[in-house]
Motif scaffolding. Structure first.
Motif, PDB file in Angstrom:
ATOM      1  N   SER A  49      46.003  88.304  33.818  1.00  0.00           N
ATOM      2  CA  SER A  49      45.983  87.973  35.240  1.00  0.00           C
ATOM      3  C   SER A  49      45.944  89.246  36.091  1.00  0.00           C
ATOM      4  CB  SER A  49      47.221  87.140  35.583  1.00  0.00           C
ATOM      5  OG  SER A  49      47.318  86.928  36.960  1.00  0.00           O
ATOM      6  N   TYR A  50      46.760  90.227  35.704  1.00  0.00           N
ATOM      7  CA  TYR A  50      46.766  91.501  36.433  1.00  0.00           C
ATOM      8  C   TYR A  50      45.432  92.234  36.266  1.00  0.00           C
ATOM      9  CZ  TYR A  50      51.772  91.345  37.591  1.00  0.00           C
ATOM     10  OH  TYR A  50      52.998  91.024  38.115  1.00  0.00           O
ATOM     11  N   SER A  88      43.026  90.736  38.565  1.00  0.00           N
ATOM     12  CA  SER A  88      43.329  91.175  39.933  1.00  0.00           C
ATOM     13  C   SER A  88      42.814  92.586  40.181  1.00  0.00           C
ATOM     14  CB  SER A  88      44.833  91.123  40.191  1.00  0.00           C
ATOM     15  OG  SER A  88      45.298  89.791  40.174  1.00  0.00           O
ATOM     16  N   PRO A 111      40.723  86.193  33.453  1.00  0.00           N
ATOM     17  CA  PRO A 111      42.101  86.416  33.000  1.00  0.00           C
ATOM     18  C   PRO A 111      42.278  86.180  31.500  1.00  0.00           C
ATOM     19  CG  PRO A 111      42.116  85.210  35.061  1.00  0.00           C
ATOM     20  CD  PRO A 111      40.678  85.277  34.598  1.00  0.00           C
ATOM     21  N   GLU A 112      41.671  85.135  30.966  1.00  0.00           N
ATOM     22  CA  GLU A 112      41.805  84.852  29.544  1.00  0.00           C
ATOM     23  C   GLU A 112      41.090  85.901  28.693  1.00  0.00           C
ATOM     24  OE1 GLU A 112      40.671  82.454  31.770  1.00  0.00           O
ATOM     25  OE2 GLU A 112      42.621  81.471  31.961  1.00  0.00           O
TER      26      GLU A 112
END
Length: 175
Positions: A24-25, A28, A49-50
């Motif tokens: 997730s980071y 971002s 993210p995955e």
């Protein structure tokens, strides 16, 4: 530093169970770079993210890789990803530690957490024999550049980009 974050974070090696947060980071981080320069940096997609989590998880535990997380009361608030690399003739440099990612949750920035993560990664890279540590930073990321200079990094290269008429490339890279 805000009152709720008076205690220093715990910095520890990442484990595979951290991968979802790190993914997730990472997404971002990609989105932030894309916001600064969408012609240069690929956008994060719905599966980023995955994919990022899976890729970072594959790096954890390698001898030539450092993945550290900053944790505050069992919550990961940032990470750093770095590698120990041999000579790179394309980059015109000898063996080095390379910082690839440094990310701190936007709610926790300017509290010293990024500095602590970066300093720990540099210390570990030096301990693994890196004669120098290099990193790249987005041109518009003035806050990060100031942090890097305070820690002792110096500017050595400027990447320049010329856009060609290839709209198909940006979309395919983020899928």
């Amino acid at each position: 530093m805000s009152e709720q974050h008076l205690e220093p974070i715990t910095i520890r090696p990442a484990v595979r169970a951290d991968a979802a947060v790190l993914g997730s980071y990472g997404a971002s981080l990609m989105a932030l770079h894309n916001k600064w320069d969408p012609a240069r940096f690929i956008p994060a997609g719905s599966t980023t993210p995955e994919k990022y989590a899976s890729w970072l998880a594959s790096q954890i535990g390698r001898d030539d890789v450092i993945v550290l997380v900053g944790e505050d009361r069992d919550t990961i608030i940032g990470y750093v990803y770095a590698t120990l690399e041999g000579p790179d003739y394309m980059a015109l440099r000898g063996p080095a530690g390379v910082i690839h990612d440094l990310f701190v949750d936007p709610q926790r920035r300017r509290e010293g957490d990024g500095r602590r993560l970066l300093e720990q990664a540099v210390t570990m890279l030096a301990g693994k024999g890196a004669p120098q540590v290099v990193l790249s930073t987005a041109y518009k990321n003035n806050g990060a550049q100031a942090l890097f200079e305070r820690i002792g990094f110096r500017a050595t290269m400027i990447e320049m980009t010329k856009d060609c008429e290839r709209p198909d490339l940006a979309q395919s890279a983020s899928d």
